[in-house]
Enzyme design. Structure first.
Site, PDB file in Angstrom:
ATOM      1  N   GLU A   1      -6.969   1.163  -3.148  1.00  0.00           N
ATOM      2  CA  GLU A   1      -4.949   2.231  -4.073  1.00  0.00           C
ATOM      3  C   GLU A   1      -5.273   0.536  -3.901  1.00  0.00           C
ATOM      4  OE1 GLU A   1      -3.856   4.943  -1.015  1.00  0.00           O
ATOM      5  OE2 GLU A   1      -2.099   2.793  -0.504  1.00  0.00           O
TER       6      GLU A   1
ATOM      7  N   HIS B   1      -8.136  11.500  -2.171  1.00  0.00           N
ATOM      8  CA  HIS B   1      -7.487   9.904  -2.860  1.00  0.00           C
ATOM      9  C   HIS B   1      -7.405  10.093  -4.438  1.00  0.00           C
ATOM     10  CE1 HIS B   1      -7.972   5.661  -3.817  1.00  0.00           C
ATOM     11  NE2 HIS B   1      -7.926   5.694  -2.328  1.00  0.00           N
TER      12      HIS B   1
ATOM     13  N   PHE C   1       0.877  -1.227  -0.086  1.00  0.00           N
ATOM     14  CA  PHE C   1       0.062   0.177   0.000  1.00  0.00           C
ATOM     15  C   PHE C   1       0.793   1.842   0.224  1.00  0.00           C
ATOM     16  CE2 PHE C   1      -5.043   0.585   0.540  1.00  0.00           C
ATOM     17  CZ  PHE C   1      -5.290  -0.113   0.262  1.00  0.00           C
TER      18      PHE C   1
ATOM     19  N   LEU D   1     -14.531   5.303  -4.987  1.00  0.00           N
ATOM     20  CA  LEU D   1     -13.540   4.695  -5.366  1.00  0.00           C
ATOM     21  C   LEU D   1     -12.787   3.648  -6.208  1.00  0.00           C
ATOM     22  CD1 LEU D   1     -10.898   5.398  -3.318  1.00  0.00           C
ATOM     23  CD2 LEU D   1     -11.469   3.572  -2.496  1.00  0.00           C
TER      24      LEU D   1
ATOM     25  N   ARG E   1      -3.117  10.693   5.946  1.00  0.00           N
ATOM     26  CA  ARG E   1      -3.206   9.415   6.584  1.00  0.00           C
ATOM     27  C   ARG E   1      -2.501   8.424   5.720  1.00  0.00           C
ATOM     28  NH1 ARG E   1      -7.049   5.243   5.711  1.00  0.00           N
ATOM     29  NH2 ARG E   1      -8.327   6.544   4.486  1.00  0.00           N
TER      30      ARG E   1
ATOM     31  N   ARG F   1      -0.477   9.524  -0.096  1.00  0.00           N
ATOM     32  CA  ARG F   1      -2.135  10.014  -1.343  1.00  0.00           C
ATOM     33  C   ARG F   1      -1.752  11.388  -0.992  1.00  0.00           C
ATOM     34  NH1 ARG F   1      -6.463   6.039   1.468  1.00  0.00           N
ATOM     35  NH2 ARG F   1      -5.939   4.486   0.725  1.00  0.00           N
TER      36      ARG F   1
ATOM     37  N   HIS G   1     -11.880  11.773   0.476  1.00  0.00           N
ATOM     38  CA  HIS G   1     -12.022  10.612   0.724  1.00  0.00           C
ATOM     39  C   HIS G   1     -11.667  10.600   2.608  1.00  0.00           C
ATOM     40  CE1 HIS G   1     -11.571   6.395   0.605  1.00  0.00           C
ATOM     41  NE2 HIS G   1     -10.279   6.393   1.736  1.00  0.00           N
TER      42      HIS G   1
ATOM     43  N   GLN H   1      -8.331  14.423   3.251  1.00  0.00           N
ATOM     44  CA  GLN H   1      -7.368  13.789   2.374  1.00  0.00           C
ATOM     45  C   GLN H   1      -8.332  13.583   1.149  1.00  0.00           C
ATOM     46  OE1 GLN H   1      -6.925   9.160   3.161  1.00  0.00           O
ATOM     47  NE2 GLN H   1      -4.958  10.020   2.675  1.00  0.00           N
TER      48      GLN H   1
HETATM   49  C1  LIG Z   1     -15.420   3.580   0.115  1.00  0.00           C
HETATM   50  C2  LIG Z   1     -14.111   3.847   0.877  1.00  0.00           C
HETATM   51  C3  LIG Z   1     -13.063   2.622   1.468  1.00  0.00           C
HETATM   52  C4  LIG Z   1     -12.508   2.685   2.129  1.00  0.00           C
HETATM   53  N1  LIG Z   1     -11.488   1.403   2.174  1.00  0.00           N
HETATM   54  C5  LIG Z   1     -10.239   1.598   2.678  1.00  0.00           C
HETATM   55  C6  LIG Z   1      -9.215   0.831   3.348  1.00  0.00           C
HETATM   56  O1  LIG Z   1      -9.719  -0.057   2.203  1.00  0.00           O
HETATM   57  N2  LIG Z   1      -8.720   0.622   4.360  1.00  0.00           N
HETATM   58  C7  LIG Z   1      -8.707   1.626   5.540  1.00  0.00           C
HETATM   59  O2  LIG Z   1      -8.127   1.308   5.779  1.00  0.00           O
HETATM   60  N3  LIG Z   1      -9.604   3.372   5.170  1.00  0.00           N
HETATM   61  C8  LIG Z   1     -10.442   2.879   4.427  1.00  0.00           C
HETATM   62  N4  LIG Z   1     -11.320   3.792   4.684  1.00  0.00           N
HETATM   63  C9  LIG Z   1     -11.319   4.385   5.227  1.00  0.00           C
HETATM   64  C10 LIG Z   1     -12.586   3.876   6.784  1.00  0.00           C
HETATM   65  O3  LIG Z   1     -13.087   2.626   5.779  1.00  0.00           O
HETATM   66  C11 LIG Z   1     -12.726   4.493   7.492  1.00  0.00           C
HETATM   67  O4  LIG Z   1     -12.914   6.068   8.128  1.00  0.00           O
HETATM   68  C12 LIG Z   1     -13.486   3.534   8.671  1.00  0.00           C
HETATM   69  O5  LIG Z   1     -14.361   2.765   8.515  1.00  0.00           O
HETATM   70  C13 LIG Z   1     -15.188   4.607   9.799  1.00  0.00           C
HETATM   71  O6  LIG Z   1     -15.176   3.931  10.696  1.00  0.00           O
HETATM   72  P1  LIG Z   1     -15.608   4.255  11.988  1.00  0.00           P
HETATM   73  O7  LIG Z   1     -16.520   3.246  12.532  1.00  0.00           O
HETATM   74  O8  LIG Z   1     -15.295   5.542  12.310  1.00  0.00           O
HETATM   75  O9  LIG Z   1     -17.263   4.979  10.957  1.00  0.00           O
HETATM   76  P2  LIG Z   1     -18.474   4.454  10.037  1.00  0.00           P
HETATM   77  O10 LIG Z   1     -18.269   3.421   9.634  1.00  0.00           O
HETATM   78  O11 LIG Z   1     -18.646   5.620   8.686  1.00  0.00           O
HETATM   79  O12 LIG Z   1     -19.384   4.818  10.779  1.00  0.00           O
HETATM   80  C14 LIG Z   1     -20.207   6.074  10.670  1.00  0.00           C
HETATM   81  C15 LIG Z   1     -21.552   5.545  11.657  1.00  0.00           C
HETATM   82  O13 LIG Z   1     -21.873   6.375  13.329  1.00  0.00           O
HETATM   83  C16 LIG Z   1     -23.722   6.114  12.451  1.00  0.00           C
HETATM   84  N5  LIG Z   1     -24.079   8.036  12.074  1.00  0.00           N
HETATM   85  C17 LIG Z   1     -24.202   9.303  12.267  1.00  0.00           C
HETATM   86  N6  LIG Z   1     -24.567   9.951  12.372  1.00  0.00           N
HETATM   87  C18 LIG Z   1     -25.452   9.186  13.605  1.00  0.00           C
HETATM   88  C19 LIG Z   1     -26.866   9.970  13.649  1.00  0.00           C
HETATM   89  N7  LIG Z   1     -26.795  11.700  13.845  1.00  0.00           N
HETATM   90  N8  LIG Z   1     -27.903   9.396  14.973  1.00  0.00           N
HETATM   91  C20 LIG Z   1     -27.377   7.988  14.753  1.00  0.00           C
HETATM   92  N9  LIG Z   1     -25.910   7.299  13.804  1.00  0.00           N
HETATM   93  C21 LIG Z   1     -25.236   8.077  13.528  1.00  0.00           C
HETATM   94  C22 LIG Z   1     -24.043   5.316  11.088  1.00  0.00           C
HETATM   95  O14 LIG Z   1     -25.287   5.038  11.374  1.00  0.00           O
HETATM   96  C23 LIG Z   1     -22.586   4.501  11.190  1.00  0.00           C
HETATM   97  O15 LIG Z   1     -23.099   3.069  12.476  1.00  0.00           O
HETATM   98  C24 LIG Z   1     -12.076   3.641   3.435  1.00  0.00           C
HETATM   99  C25 LIG Z   1     -13.052   4.697   3.255  1.00  0.00           C
HETATM  100  C26 LIG Z   1     -14.052   4.671   2.148  1.00  0.00           C
HETATM  101  C27 LIG Z   1     -15.366   5.426   1.603  1.00  0.00           C
END
Ligand SMILES: Cc1cc2nc3c(=O)[nH]c(=O)nc-3n(C[C@H](O)[C@H](O)[C@H](O)COP(=O)(O)OP(=O)(O)OC[C@H]3O[C@@H](n4cnc5c(N)ncnc54)[C@H](O)[C@@H]3O)c2cc1C
Length: 587
Positions: A270, A257, A142, A267, A400, A301, A365, A255
């Site tokens: 990567e 991407h 990566f 997306l 990141r 990135r 991203h 960031q």
């Molecule tokens: C397309 C894509 C691909 C990615 N690929 C990678 C990868 O391969 N490797 C890597 O390390 N990172 C990757 N990332 C980044 C990574 O996936 C995210 O940063 C990470 O998963 C975020 O996790 P989280 O638990 O913080 O939030 P999330 O998974 O976004 O979850 C947020 C939660 O909060 C809840 N929520 C939000 N607001 C409210 C509200 N007002 N009331 C009730 N619930 C609410 C939502 O319902 C959800 O359950 C990627 C991101 C994207 C967008």
């Protein structure tokens, strides 16, 4: 005006007028738990699991079904230094260099030391990581990494982790309030003691009281258009915590991407470049040799995105894009290891990655900044913890590295779960909160009662997000940022006139979209103000008026603290350096 629930339900279908939805007709419902976790992505579910393991009564609130959280979209993988030739120190150094030396090195040390054990734990929970022909866990390369240390499940790594964790929290007896939308944190005597949430299917508002709250509500990608993020990534938690008094740190670090699909902004992981894909300009050159002669397509990135932007600006792009070429990887790798992006290119652009390169461009991203926490997820507010993308520990600093975010969610999710449960053990249950609930009911009622003035939520949201991309995106300037702040303040005024088109109770997404737009406006303002302060270029913050990194004046974090109608208070804290002194960053 009084209205019966049944009439309201009907009204919601017909979108007719009925404005007294939340008034005294409905009971004020309160429920009590030890720990309430806001968010069911990887960070939230990992926090909940750990808090439950510590013996706490835990509930999760999520506005979508847990496995629809944005974590499920993560494709490429998750980092850990497990192999014999690798070391946590090497992982930490790459992360710190990637961050352009803005990450706190003590936090990075924690993350990289604990990564191997947490990955193995996920395998034991049931995640079927890729294994090579020798039967050992396999890795892929990566960006910005000196070793191939990214563990993966095809190009659906996030989904694989998330569904496994969902099984685990159900088994652990965590209560899930799914399709509940949090509208405000409940503060009592300076401590966070729960939150108010709208049960979307009934339209009822509830107060969930807790001894501790963990905010794990994910990112804010939809503040920018286009973005790789799901439509639900609207920065709710940043705004809720900020307005409750928790400072936001380094919000300017957004960031872009390097490889998002032309047109849609989806997306293209990567991992494609990790498996060996090339980036080409209109002359067919692998242009990265000019910008990162050693790492080529696998530079960090921020570096790769700026290189693409330069090629496009200097006339070597193709309709505002460059090309991502996977043809030489062959059908086996593409179909077995990258099936999802193969399908996406085919579905959205009619391009077969085995036969043609695909047009890509830099796209928004990830948010590196967020609610300031320590390595236990503790924020400045008693009883309030944060983890995942919404938090800033800070392990990503100015930029990141790919596959470090999933790692951040599970390490600091676990740690904040443990810390919040520990805190809850010694804390008596709190009462009260009815006043907050009534005030929230009145606020939502007033929102619903607003007359239509021609201002629409969708229109305003698009204006905001397009402006953010143009003026606060990959390149920033003093003039552009000042204009952005003025525009944002005008949009805020107009926001006060946005009416909610649906007046009903059941699944009133018109209402939640308006609430989300309010959160986005707070996030936008925080990003712009932070960017205006930082008079240098570092990581993702490329300031054309201050093109150099300036360690003498800017090797420090910026904190924004909410002060009601006044401008936020701006302060700074030093970056923690343990053993890696800042160096010139080349790839
Ligand atoms: C397309 C894509 C691909 C990615 N690929 C990678 C990868 O391969 N490797 C890597 O390390 N990172 C990757 N990332 C980044 C990574 O996936 C995210 O940063 C990470 O998963 C975020 O996790 P989280 O638990 O913080 O939030 P999330 O998974 O976004 O979850 C947020 C939660 O909060 C809840 N929520 C939000 N607001 C409210 C509200 N007002 N009331 C009730 N619930 C609410 C939502 O319902 C959800 O359950 C990627 C991101 C994207 C967008």
């Amino acid at each position: 005006m009084v209205c019966e629930a049944s009439i309201c339900d009907e009204a919601s279908n017909r979108r007719s007028e009925c404005s007294a939805l939340f008034s005294g007709n409905y009971p004020l419902v309160t429920r009590d738990h030890d720990v309430v976790v806001l968010g069911a992505g990887l960070a939230g579910m990992r926090a909940a699991l750990e808090a439950a393991r510590e013996g706490a009564d835990v509930a999760i609130v999520t506005k979508v079904h847990p496995i629809r959280s944005h974590s499920s979209a993560a494709q490429g993988g998750i980092n850990a230094a497990i192999g014999e030739l690798d070391s946590w120190e090497s992982h930490a150094f790459d992360t710190i260099k990637g961050s352009d030396y803005l990450a706190d090195q003590d936090a990075v040390e924690v993350m990289c030391r604990e990564a191997p054990r947490d990955i193995i734990e996920f395998e034991h929970m049931g995640v079927i990581f890729y294994r090579g022909p020798d039967g050992k866990l396999g890795t892929r390369a990566f960006g910005g990494a000196s070793q191939a240390r990214t563990y993966f499940v095809g190009d659906i790594t996030g989904q694989a982790l998330l569904v496994t964790l969902y099984d685990q929290i159900l088994k652990a007896g965590v209560k899930v309030y799914e399709e509940w939308f949090a509208t405000k944190l409940f503060m009592d005597g300076g401590a966070c003691r729960g939150l108010a949430a709208l049960e979307m299917v009934t339209g009822e508002l509830h107060l969930l009281r807790a001894k501790a709250v963990v905010v794990a509500s994910g990112g804010l990608g939809r503040l920018f258009e286009p973005s790789t993020n799901a439509l639900i990534c609207t920065g709710d938690g940043y705004s809720l915590a900020y307005r409750a008094g928790a400072p936001l740190m380094d919000m300017s670090m957004v960031q872009y991407h390097p490889t998002t699909l032309a047109g849609s902004g989806f997306l293209m992981t990567e991992a494609a470049r990790g498996e060996g894909a090339y980036l080409l300009n209109s002359l067919g050159e692998r242009f990265m040799k000019k910008y990162a002669p050693n790492k080529m397509e696998l530079a960090a990135r921020d570096v790769t995105s700026r290189a693409e932007a330069t090629e496009i600006a200097e006339g070597r792009g193709i309709d505002g894009n460059v090309l991502l070429d996977l043809r030489h990887l062959g059908a086996d790798i593409i179909l077995k290891k990258l099936p999802q992006i193969h399908e996406m290119a085919l579905d959205y652009l009619g391009i077969d990655l085995m036969k043609e390169p695909v047009p890509v461009r830099p796209g928004m991203h990830y948010q590196m900044g967020g609610i300031k926490t320590d390595v236990e997820g503790t924020t400045a507010i008693t009883g309030l913890y944060a983890a995942g993308e919404v938090a800033c520990v800070s392990v990503h600093g100015g930029n990141r590295l790919g596959a470090n975010s999933l790692l951040d969610t599970i390490i600091f999710g676990r740690r904040s779960g443990r810390a919040s449960a520990g805190y809850a053990k010694g804390t008596p249950a709190s009462g009260g909160g009815e006043d907050l609930l009534r005030a929230e009911q009145q606020r939502l009622e007033a929102l619903l009662a607003r007359p239509y003035t021609g201002e629409t939520c969708a229109g305003l949201r698009l204006e905001l997000a397009t402006m953010m991309d143009q003026k606060v995106g990959l390149y920033r300037s003093e003039k552009g940022l000042s204009e952005a702040l003025e525009t944002l303040q005008r949009l805020r005024k107009r926001y006060e006139n946005v009416a909610v088109s649906d007046k009903g109770r059941v699944f009133n997404q018109a209402l939640t979209f308006v609430l989300e737009l309010g959160f986005l406006l707070d996030c936008g303002e925080a990003i712009i103000r932070d960017a205006l302060v930082r008079k240098e270029s570092r990581g993702a913050h490329t300031h054309i008026d201050y093109p150099e990194r300036n360690d003498r004046d800017w090797l420090k974090h910026t904190l924004l603290t909410f002060r009601g109608d006044q401008e936020p208070q701006i302060s700074h804290v030093p970056v923690t350096i343990t053993r890696w002194q800042p160096e010139v960053r080349t790839y």
